[in-house]
Scaffold this motif. Structure first.
Motif, PDB file in Angstrom:
ATOM      1  N   GLU A 163     -37.359  -4.580  20.849  1.00  0.00           N
ATOM      2  CA  GLU A 163     -38.177  -3.965  19.807  1.00  0.00           C
ATOM      3  C   GLU A 163     -37.530  -2.657  19.382  1.00  0.00           C
ATOM      4  N   PHE A 164     -37.346  -2.489  18.073  1.00  0.00           N
ATOM      5  CA  PHE A 164     -36.730  -1.295  17.516  1.00  0.00           C
ATOM      6  C   PHE A 164     -37.096  -1.232  16.041  1.00  0.00           C
ATOM      7  N   LYS A 165     -36.560  -0.235  15.328  1.00  0.00           N
ATOM      8  CA  LYS A 165     -36.886  -0.083  13.910  1.00  0.00           C
ATOM      9  C   LYS A 165     -35.615  -0.079  13.078  1.00  0.00           C
ATOM     10  N   ILE A 166     -35.724  -0.668  11.882  1.00  0.00           N
ATOM     11  CA  ILE A 166     -34.656  -0.602  10.889  1.00  0.00           C
ATOM     12  C   ILE A 166     -35.236   0.026   9.624  1.00  0.00           C
ATOM     13  N   SER A 167     -34.366   0.490   8.755  1.00  0.00           N
ATOM     14  CA  SER A 167     -34.808   1.088   7.491  1.00  0.00           C
ATOM     15  C   SER A 167     -34.714   0.069   6.365  1.00  0.00           C
ATOM     16  N   VAL A 168     -35.552   0.269   5.363  1.00  0.00           N
ATOM     17  CA  VAL A 168     -35.517  -0.589   4.182  1.00  0.00           C
ATOM     18  C   VAL A 168     -35.757   0.284   2.956  1.00  0.00           C
ATOM     19  N   LYS A 169     -35.073  -0.077   1.870  1.00  0.00           N
ATOM     20  CA  LYS A 169     -35.337   0.540   0.573  1.00  0.00           C
ATOM     21  C   LYS A 169     -35.114  -0.530  -0.481  1.00  0.00           C
ATOM     22  N   GLU A 170     -35.692  -0.315  -1.656  1.00  0.00           N
ATOM     23  CA  GLU A 170     -35.475  -1.246  -2.763  1.00  0.00           C
ATOM     24  C   GLU A 170     -34.147  -0.920  -3.414  1.00  0.00           C
ATOM     25  N   ASN A 171     -33.383  -1.973  -3.780  1.00  0.00           N
ATOM     26  CA  ASN A 171     -32.126  -1.733  -4.503  1.00  0.00           C
ATOM     27  C   ASN A 171     -32.389  -1.813  -6.011  1.00  0.00           C
ATOM     28  N   GLN A 172     -31.328  -1.833  -6.812  1.00  0.00           N
ATOM     29  CA  GLN A 172     -31.483  -1.780  -8.273  1.00  0.00           C
ATOM     30  C   GLN A 172     -32.242  -2.971  -8.852  1.00  0.00           C
ATOM     31  N   VAL A 173     -32.267  -4.096  -8.174  1.00  0.00           N
ATOM     32  CA  VAL A 173     -32.984  -5.263  -8.697  1.00  0.00           C
ATOM     33  C   VAL A 173     -34.303  -5.480  -7.955  1.00  0.00           C
ATOM     34  N   SER A 174     -34.836  -4.412  -7.366  1.00  0.00           N
ATOM     35  CA  SER A 174     -36.141  -4.420  -6.677  1.00  0.00           C
ATOM     36  C   SER A 174     -36.202  -5.390  -5.508  1.00  0.00           C
ATOM     37  N   LEU A 175     -35.068  -5.658  -4.877  1.00  0.00           N
ATOM     38  CA  LEU A 175     -35.040  -6.464  -3.663  1.00  0.00           C
ATOM     39  C   LEU A 175     -34.926  -5.538  -2.465  1.00  0.00           C
ATOM     40  N   PRO A 176     -35.466  -5.926  -1.319  1.00  0.00           N
ATOM     41  CA  PRO A 176     -35.336  -5.064  -0.153  1.00  0.00           C
ATOM     42  C   PRO A 176     -33.879  -4.999   0.311  1.00  0.00           C
ATOM     43  N   ASP A 177     -33.442  -3.812   0.674  1.00  0.00           N
ATOM     44  CA  ASP A 177     -32.099  -3.613   1.209  1.00  0.00           C
ATOM     45  C   ASP A 177     -32.251  -2.921   2.558  1.00  0.00           C
ATOM     46  N   PHE A 178     -31.831  -3.615   3.610  1.00  0.00           N
ATOM     47  CA  PHE A 178     -31.992  -3.110   4.965  1.00  0.00           C
ATOM     48  C   PHE A 178     -30.836  -2.194   5.319  1.00  0.00           C
ATOM     49  N   LYS A 179     -31.144  -1.120   6.038  1.00  0.00           N
ATOM     50  CA  LYS A 179     -30.173  -0.083   6.350  1.00  0.00           C
ATOM     51  C   LYS A 179     -30.344   0.367   7.802  1.00  0.00           C
ATOM     52  N   GLY A 180     -29.426   1.229   8.219  1.00  0.00           N
ATOM     53  CA  GLY A 180     -29.542   1.879   9.516  1.00  0.00           C
ATOM     54  C   GLY A 180     -28.454   1.446  10.474  1.00  0.00           C
TER      55      GLY A 180
END
Length: 148
Positions: free
Chosen positions: A46-63
């Motif tokens: 169990e852990f956490k990842i980051s997410v943000k919307e990209n230019q086409v409003s799709l989720p983009d996972f980061k971290g």
């Protein structure tokens, strides 16, 4: 804006006596975190990842736990010597894809702290050793209660 998502990966019935952990970082500059030695039970990370919307409003996972190009993000599970178990006969990594996670699922996860994004994958491969490469077939991600 980046937001954090709680993640749970369950490795079902991995072969006993092997270290497994989540890869943090990439290339030669990585560490294995949440390391566990397999026994008779499933392993749970169990852990956490980051997410943000990209230019086409799709989720983009980061971290630091997320790898691959934006259209094919994944998480690595390090196995055996790759996880720092230097006396292991295994040197493997398992790719857990971050695909087919809808914006609706992410929104529900972000608004309800009692949920976690979970997947269950086989811990043992066809050769009887630890499962490796990209999980196939991949069962996908689903929302699950935070308590196990």
């Amino acid at each position: 804006m980046n937001q954090e998502l709680p993640i749970r990966i369950i490795l079902e019935s991995p072969p006993p006596g092997v270290d497994f952990g989540i890869q943090k970082g990439s290339g030669n500059n990585y560490e294995t975190i949440l390391k566990q030695r397999s026994g008779k039970e499933d392993l749970c990370f169990e852990f956490k990842i980051s997410v943000k919307e990209n230019q086409v409003s799709l989720p983009d996972f980061k971290g630091p736990y997320v790898h691959g190009p934006s259209s094919e993000r994944f998480i690595y599970v390090d196995i055996g010597t790759a996880a720092g178990q230097f006396d292991s006969v295994w040197t493997r990594r398992l790719k857990i894809p971050l695909r087919d996670i809808s914006a609706e699922t992410i929104q529900q996860l972000l608004t309800d702290a009692s949920l976690v994004l979970e997947t269950k994958v086989p811990g043992t491969g066809k050769d009887g050793g630890p499962n490796c490469a990209t999980v196939k077939p991949f069962p996908g991600w689903h929302l699950s209660p935070t308590g196990r």
